[in-house]
Motif scaffolding. Structure first.
Motif, short mmCIF file in Angstrom:
data_model
loop_
_atom_site.label_atom_id
_atom_site.label_comp_id
_atom_site.label_asym_id
_atom_site.label_seq_id
_atom_site.Cartn_x
_atom_site.Cartn_y
_atom_site.Cartn_z
N TYR A 1 5.60 -45.63 -7.91
CA TYR A 1 4.85 -46.50 -8.95
C TYR A 1 4.44 -47.06 -7.09
N ALA B 1 10.63 -45.06 -9.98
CA ALA B 1 11.13 -44.95 -10.70
C ALA B 1 12.08 -43.61 -11.49
N MET C 1 2.98 -51.20 -6.51
CA MET C 1 2.32 -52.20 -6.90
C MET C 1 1.75 -53.17 -5.90
N VAL D 1 8.27 -48.91 -7.00
CA VAL D 1 9.21 -48.73 -6.64
C VAL D 1 9.29 -47.13 -7.09
N PRO E 1 20.09 -46.95 -19.58
CA PRO E 1 20.19 -48.64 -19.52
C PRO E 1 18.13 -48.61 -19.43
N SER E 2 17.97 -50.18 -19.51
CA SER E 2 16.27 -50.39 -19.60
C SER E 2 15.95 -50.71 -18.05
N GLY E 3 15.26 -49.68 -17.62
CA GLY E 3 14.77 -49.22 -16.27
C GLY E 3 15.10 -48.00 -15.82
N SER E 4 15.73 -47.70 -16.11
CA SER E 4 16.55 -45.97 -15.81
C SER E 4 15.64 -45.30 -15.43
N GLY E 5 14.37 -45.58 -16.57
CA GLY E 5 13.32 -44.24 -16.01
C GLY E 5 13.33 -43.05 -17.17
N LYS E 6 13.51 -43.37 -17.82
CA LYS E 6 13.34 -42.99 -19.33
C LYS E 6 11.83 -42.57 -20.17
N SER E 7 11.58 -44.07 -19.81
CA SER E 7 9.80 -43.73 -20.20
C SER E 7 9.27 -42.76 -19.41
N THR E 8 9.53 -43.14 -17.77
CA THR E 8 9.00 -42.41 -17.13
C THR E 8 8.84 -40.74 -17.59
P1 ADP Z 1 12.81 -46.91 -19.24
O1 ADP Z 1 12.23 -46.27 -20.04
O2 ADP Z 1 14.69 -46.40 -18.84
O3 ADP Z 1 13.26 -48.20 -19.13
P2 ADP Z 1 11.13 -46.88 -16.57
O4 ADP Z 1 10.88 -45.39 -16.53
O5 ADP Z 1 10.17 -47.74 -18.05
O6 ADP Z 1 12.66 -46.70 -17.59
O7 ADP Z 1 10.81 -47.47 -15.85
C1 ADP Z 1 11.32 -47.22 -14.42
C2 ADP Z 1 11.05 -48.05 -13.38
O8 ADP Z 1 9.72 -47.94 -12.78
C3 ADP Z 1 11.40 -49.25 -13.86
O9 ADP Z 1 11.89 -50.14 -12.77
C4 ADP Z 1 9.58 -49.91 -14.14
O10 ADP Z 1 9.73 -51.31 -14.01
C5 ADP Z 1 8.76 -49.11 -13.52
N1 ADP Z 1 7.73 -48.22 -14.03
C6 ADP Z 1 7.37 -48.04 -14.90
N2 ADP Z 1 6.41 -47.63 -15.25
C7 ADP Z 1 5.69 -48.26 -13.64
C8 ADP Z 1 4.43 -48.32 -13.98
N3 ADP Z 1 3.43 -47.80 -14.29
N4 ADP Z 1 3.89 -49.14 -12.84
C9 ADP Z 1 5.24 -49.38 -11.99
N5 ADP Z 1 6.23 -49.71 -12.45
C10 ADP Z 1 6.58 -49.35 -13.32
#
Ligand code: ADP
Ligand code: ADP
Length: 233
Positions: A13, A22, A15, A20, A41-48
């Motif tokens: 990403y 991810a 910004m 970042v 954990p939070s921030g590990s990349g699960k959502s991505t």
């Molecule tokens: P999780 O779901 O495990 O909490 P995320 O996939 O949300 O992890 O995030 C992984 C990393 O990517 C984090 O550092 C987060 O801040 C960053 N991140 C996620 N989505 C975005 C985005 N749309 N723009 C910039 N940074 C992002």
């Protein structure tokens, strides 16, 4: 056969001046009929990773083959089509339409798929039966418990026979007892041959899956068969 095959996926990403990373290097194969949890954990990349696996986003580099199709370079329209066909989503917040009945909510994906009204009702009723909620078909979400709402969401996710059930923190809004009921339902779906990918940060929930893939800082920390699968009572 592999339903999901990712090879060296990276996601960056931008910004402003900051980049970042991810996801740094994600290579995963998931076969048809597997029940997998993504943990971390939070921030590990699960959502991505979930967004990429669910065809909501594409990787910056690396490839993703979903059910034999390379989706990694697809544009938004093509991706949306694949998503509707291949993925059934379940979210933490259920995402049901409040003014529609359970049956109408479940039938919604069938409208886009072009089924007749009679076929939609029959298929949606069948999906509700599959989650044990046939007798709640004409209730609206606010007349249902949290667990029932999530079961309606699962029925909606499965009504089109997707190749993957993709569940993002499916028990995140449920109390402990209801969470285990949803895990019981997932266990039944797994037994029937559904492929399930679940994202969760809760160890107690991940234990119900048969394989646990742990992420940390955008890489796979471990990818292990769960030898102690908890069987719902
Ligand atoms: P999780 O779901 O495990 O909490 P995320 O996939 O949300 O992890 O995030 C992984 C990393 O990517 C984090 O550092 C987060 O801040 C960053 N991140 C996620 N989505 C975005 C985005 N749309 N723009 C910039 N940074 C992002
Ligand atoms: P979750 O609770 O599922 O981990 P997050 O709170 O990490 O979700 O992220 C929610 C949404 O915001 C996701 O779609 C993610 O891509 C986006 N996001 C996460 N971190 C950032 C960030 N630093 N900048 C912009 N968007 C982000």
């Amino acid at each position: 056969m592999n339903i999901i095959e990712t090879s060296q996926i990276q996601k960056r990403y931008i910004m402003g001046a900051e980049v970042v990373e991810a996801l740094k290097d994600i290579t995963i194969s998931i076969r048809k009929g597997e029940y997998v949890a993504f943990m971390g954990p939070s921030g590990s990349g699960k959502s991505t990773l979930m967004n990429i696996v669910g065809c909501l986003d594409t990787p910056t580099s690396g490839s993703y083959i979903l059910n034999g199709q390379d989706v990694s370079r697809m544009g938004e329209n093509e991706l949306a089509e694949i998503r509707n066909k291949e993925i059934g989503f379940v979210f933490q917040t259920f995402n049901l339409l409040p003014r529609q009945t359970a049956l109408e909510n479940v039938a919604l994906p069938l409208i886009y798929a072009g089924y007749s009204r009679a076929d939609r009702i029959e298929k949606a009723m069948g999906a509700l039966r599959g989650v044990g909620l046939e007798n709640r078909a004409h209730h609206r979400p606010n007349e249902l418990s949290g667990g029932q709402r999530q079961r309606v969401a699962v029925a909606r996710a499965l009504v089109n026979d997707p190749s993957i059930l993709l569940a993002d923190e499916p028990t995140g809004n449920l109390d402990t007892k209801t969470s285990y009921e949803i895990m019981d339902l997932f266990d039944q779906l797994y037994s029937k041959g559904n492929t399930i990918v679940m994202v969760t940060h809760e160890e107690d929930i991940a234990k119900y899956s048969h394989r646990i893939i742990r992420l940390r800082d955008g890489v796979i920390e471990s990818d292990l068969v769960n030898d102690d699968v908890i069987k719902p009572v």
